[in-house]
Design a protein around this motif. Sequence first.
Motif, mmCIF file in Angstrom:
data_model
loop_
_atom_site.group_PDB
_atom_site.id
_atom_site.type_symbol
_atom_site.label_atom_id
_atom_site.label_comp_id
_atom_site.label_asym_id
_atom_site.label_seq_id
_atom_site.Cartn_x
_atom_site.Cartn_y
_atom_site.Cartn_z
ATOM 1 N N ALA A 489 -53.354 35.964 144.980
ATOM 2 C CA ALA A 489 -53.144 35.048 144.032
ATOM 3 C C ALA A 489 -54.318 35.511 142.807
ATOM 4 C CB ALA A 489 -53.442 33.656 144.152
ATOM 5 N N LEU A 490 -55.268 36.356 142.974
ATOM 6 C CA LEU A 490 -56.177 36.524 141.905
ATOM 7 C C LEU A 490 -55.780 36.944 140.457
ATOM 8 C CD1 LEU A 490 -58.889 38.807 143.942
ATOM 9 C CD2 LEU A 490 -59.407 36.831 142.986
ATOM 10 N N PRO A 491 -56.338 36.141 139.518
ATOM 11 C CA PRO A 491 -56.042 36.592 138.272
ATOM 12 C C PRO A 491 -56.346 38.058 138.077
ATOM 13 C CG PRO A 491 -58.023 35.238 138.179
ATOM 14 C CD PRO A 491 -57.492 35.373 139.570
ATOM 15 N N ARG A 492 -55.752 38.745 137.006
ATOM 16 C CA ARG A 492 -55.742 40.313 136.839
ATOM 17 C C ARG A 492 -56.114 40.656 135.270
ATOM 18 N NH1 ARG A 492 -50.614 40.285 140.910
ATOM 19 N NH2 ARG A 492 -51.830 39.988 142.517
ATOM 20 N N TYR A 493 -56.816 41.721 135.517
ATOM 21 C CA TYR A 493 -57.263 42.299 134.158
ATOM 22 C C TYR A 493 -57.295 43.728 134.539
ATOM 23 C CZ TYR A 493 -61.945 42.348 135.981
ATOM 24 O OH TYR A 493 -63.143 42.593 136.742
ATOM 25 N N HIS A 494 -57.166 44.564 133.424
ATOM 26 C CA HIS A 494 -56.705 46.104 133.342
ATOM 27 C C HIS A 494 -57.579 46.814 132.213
ATOM 28 C CE1 HIS A 494 -54.546 49.870 134.211
ATOM 29 N NE2 HIS A 494 -54.472 49.633 132.903
ATOM 30 N N HIS A 495 -58.213 47.916 132.565
ATOM 31 C CA HIS A 495 -58.476 48.813 131.420
ATOM 32 C C HIS A 495 -58.186 50.267 131.960
ATOM 33 C CE1 HIS A 495 -60.648 51.021 128.282
ATOM 34 N NE2 HIS A 495 -61.065 49.802 127.683
ATOM 35 N N GLN A 496 -57.506 51.059 131.048
ATOM 36 C CA GLN A 496 -57.133 52.432 131.385
ATOM 37 C C GLN A 496 -57.695 53.475 130.261
ATOM 38 O OE1 GLN A 496 -52.774 51.731 131.190
ATOM 39 N NE2 GLN A 496 -52.690 52.945 129.356
ATOM 40 N N TRP A 497 -58.660 53.215 130.053
ATOM 41 C CA TRP A 497 -59.411 54.227 129.131
ATOM 42 C C TRP A 497 -58.820 54.266 127.525
ATOM 43 C CZ3 TRP A 497 -58.119 59.976 128.526
ATOM 44 C CH2 TRP A 497 -59.153 60.583 127.544
ATOM 45 N N LEU A 498 -57.559 54.657 127.318
ATOM 46 C CA LEU A 498 -56.834 54.691 126.019
ATOM 47 C C LEU A 498 -55.610 53.600 126.257
ATOM 48 C CD1 LEU A 498 -57.929 57.917 124.493
ATOM 49 C CD2 LEU A 498 -59.025 55.766 123.861
ATOM 50 N N PRO A 499 -55.063 52.922 125.559
ATOM 51 C CA PRO A 499 -55.993 52.383 124.367
ATOM 52 C C PRO A 499 -57.149 51.695 124.919
ATOM 53 C CG PRO A 499 -53.978 51.015 124.920
ATOM 54 C CD PRO A 499 -53.784 52.214 125.994
ATOM 55 N N ASP A 500 -58.220 51.717 123.933
ATOM 56 C CA ASP A 500 -59.553 50.966 124.404
ATOM 57 C C ASP A 500 -59.583 49.565 124.217
ATOM 58 O OD1 ASP A 500 -62.203 50.445 124.891
ATOM 59 O OD2 ASP A 500 -63.057 51.724 123.367
ATOM 60 N N VAL A 501 -59.071 49.042 125.275
ATOM 61 C CA VAL A 501 -58.898 47.583 125.273
ATOM 62 C C VAL A 501 -58.665 46.952 126.734
ATOM 63 C CG1 VAL A 501 -56.287 47.801 125.191
ATOM 64 C CG2 VAL A 501 -57.326 45.635 124.393
ATOM 65 N N ILE A 502 -59.547 45.550 127.013
ATOM 66 C CA ILE A 502 -59.131 44.983 128.077
ATOM 67 C C ILE A 502 -57.831 44.245 128.240
ATOM 68 C CG2 ILE A 502 -59.941 43.369 129.924
ATOM 69 C CD1 ILE A 502 -62.716 43.882 128.655
ATOM 70 N N GLU A 503 -56.816 44.523 129.028
ATOM 71 C CA GLU A 503 -55.492 43.744 129.001
ATOM 72 C C GLU A 503 -56.017 42.608 130.219
ATOM 73 O OE1 GLU A 503 -52.431 46.202 129.886
ATOM 74 O OE2 GLU A 503 -52.426 47.446 128.011
ATOM 75 N N ALA A 504 -55.476 41.536 130.043
ATOM 76 C CA ALA A 504 -55.559 40.527 130.997
ATOM 77 C C ALA A 504 -54.483 39.303 131.004
ATOM 78 C CB ALA A 504 -56.631 39.435 130.523
ATOM 79 N N GLU A 505 -54.254 38.754 132.296
ATOM 80 C CA GLU A 505 -53.263 37.891 132.521
ATOM 81 C C GLU A 505 -53.861 36.545 131.681
ATOM 82 O OE1 GLU A 505 -50.962 38.520 136.441
ATOM 83 O OE2 GLU A 505 -52.826 37.458 136.654
ATOM 84 N N SER A 506 -52.662 35.694 131.608
ATOM 85 C CA SER A 506 -53.210 34.276 131.166
ATOM 86 C C SER A 506 -54.055 33.783 132.125
ATOM 87 C CB SER A 506 -51.876 33.474 131.244
ATOM 88 O OG SER A 506 -50.978 33.935 130.004
#
Length: 572
Positions: A489-506
């Motif tokens: 159930a852990l909340p998730r976030y992600h970075h994949q180098w490019l695009p240079d941005v942290i994606e995050a769940e609500s």
Amino acid sequence: MKPILRPLLLLGLLFTPLAWADAPTRATHPDGAAIASGHQLATQAGMEILAQGGNAFDAAVAVSSTLAVVEPISSGLGGGGFFLLHDAASGKDIMLDARETAPAAATEAAFLDKDGNLDRDRSVNGAWSAGIPGLPAALVELSGKHGKLPLKSSLQPAIRIAREGFPVYARMAKGYQSRREVMERYAGTREVYLRNGKPIAEGDLFRQPELARTLERLADGGFDGFYRGQTGKLLLAGVKQAGGRWTADELAGYTVKARAPIVFNYNDWKITTAPPPSSGGIALASMLQILEGWDIKSMDAAHRTHLVVEAMRRAYRDRTFFLGDPDFVDIPQNVLTSKDYAQGLRATIHPEKATPSDLLSGNPTPLEDDETTHFSIIDQEGNRVGATQTVNLLYGSGLIPKGTGVLLNNEMDDFALKPGTPNAFGVMGYEANAPKAGKRMLSSMTPTFMENADKVVVLGTPGGSRIITMVLLGILGYDQGLGAQQVAALPRYHHQWLPDVIEAESGAFDEGTIKQLQAMGHRIDLPGDSAAGGRGSSHVWGNLQTVEWDRRSNTLSGGSDPRNPVGSAEVR
């Protein structure tokens, strides 16, 4: 909460001969089994086979084949996957690589239009988008070399469910609507998914008699029952009718590869995970060995997230340039997974400032789609299976060759079909991942084992390029002492180098953490917001399935992602 979590307190704990007098006792094997999968019918199928005297590998055949029936949106006999196995008797770990392979006709030039641009319809829809399937060969290999029961027994639950049907669930119906235009191009697909001219709807009883017969031929004939004979002829005819070019030799020549897993240590954990052509194991080794240089458990959320993101950034940069099919590309695996290399990467991270990705030279990272599935198994002998399987996009290529019920994958789009040109997900690939006859496309699928003196864990998830970071966060969760369901159930976030941005769940970050990260120079892409330069993060993502054996109390537990209402974890 739909998972069934019934930890069992087991007797007969054993002291090791060299243990101190006050050391905790640890069981040598569990007196029960645990399965977590993306659909409750698949979990039940695995338990049914265990009750018949099968082991974890027989159960894996049942779970995998049942998911092929009940999750056509995510996987199927027309796709492939990775199966990470632990044999308790020998103590050996191997990974069965059942990734799809490129037909000889599927050259880079074959995917260009008359103007020399990438033909996107051809790369993701229909016969040209499909690689030679690997999943049926993996089921044969699992049963014949690792199982205790005949293949015919382990496939019975899937055959029964395909013939008798199951209720269509919301994600399946919604996914069909999004791919309806493509799927209804093909007569074989229309015959399966239309009822009196109307598409499947939530609550319908979905029967697949042709798929049941294909499974029966696989059960009776093993490898030849799918890759040769009637099924093979029907597959070849269907691909040809849809304009594709497979050959009988390519189909019959498919082989499962047994590969040595990636193995490394993080804190007191031994991590065993997927090697190339999965990019997951090397990326995990890099990220975790970078992070091992800090005590991230004692940090505030913002600084912990900052360092995790910086590790992600560097691992995904390396993924782009070095990784591909190891049978075709020389991969510097020993360097990329070494502690010395990780130490060098760690030295480039500022503890208070984000590193702009354009300072790490290179180009964007290839992705794969979110629609994949995973299951995890531990049996009472201590055997383990972590398996991730897929057809790539929603409902794969959309093509079912008539008479088979087999929905073909569209994994060819996971190759770099035109170097430097974005694929269906707006990202690019390069020479290491270019298509060649018999080559396997790069993947992010990352089935993983964790073990230390006290615990044994199996985990994995779908999620495209986010798979690796979800598994990373799951490992960090277990390392922090969380239980199986908490990890799922852990909340998730992600970075994949490019695009240079942290994606995050609500809800992944509170407002204070967001502000601190932004002050460090990070851009954050929140759900529904693509202004930061990302993809516009979805509300939630992934479908993590994990099981845990606590050897101190000799209890089993399972965690099934609460984001997926039809998944389940069961312990017996």
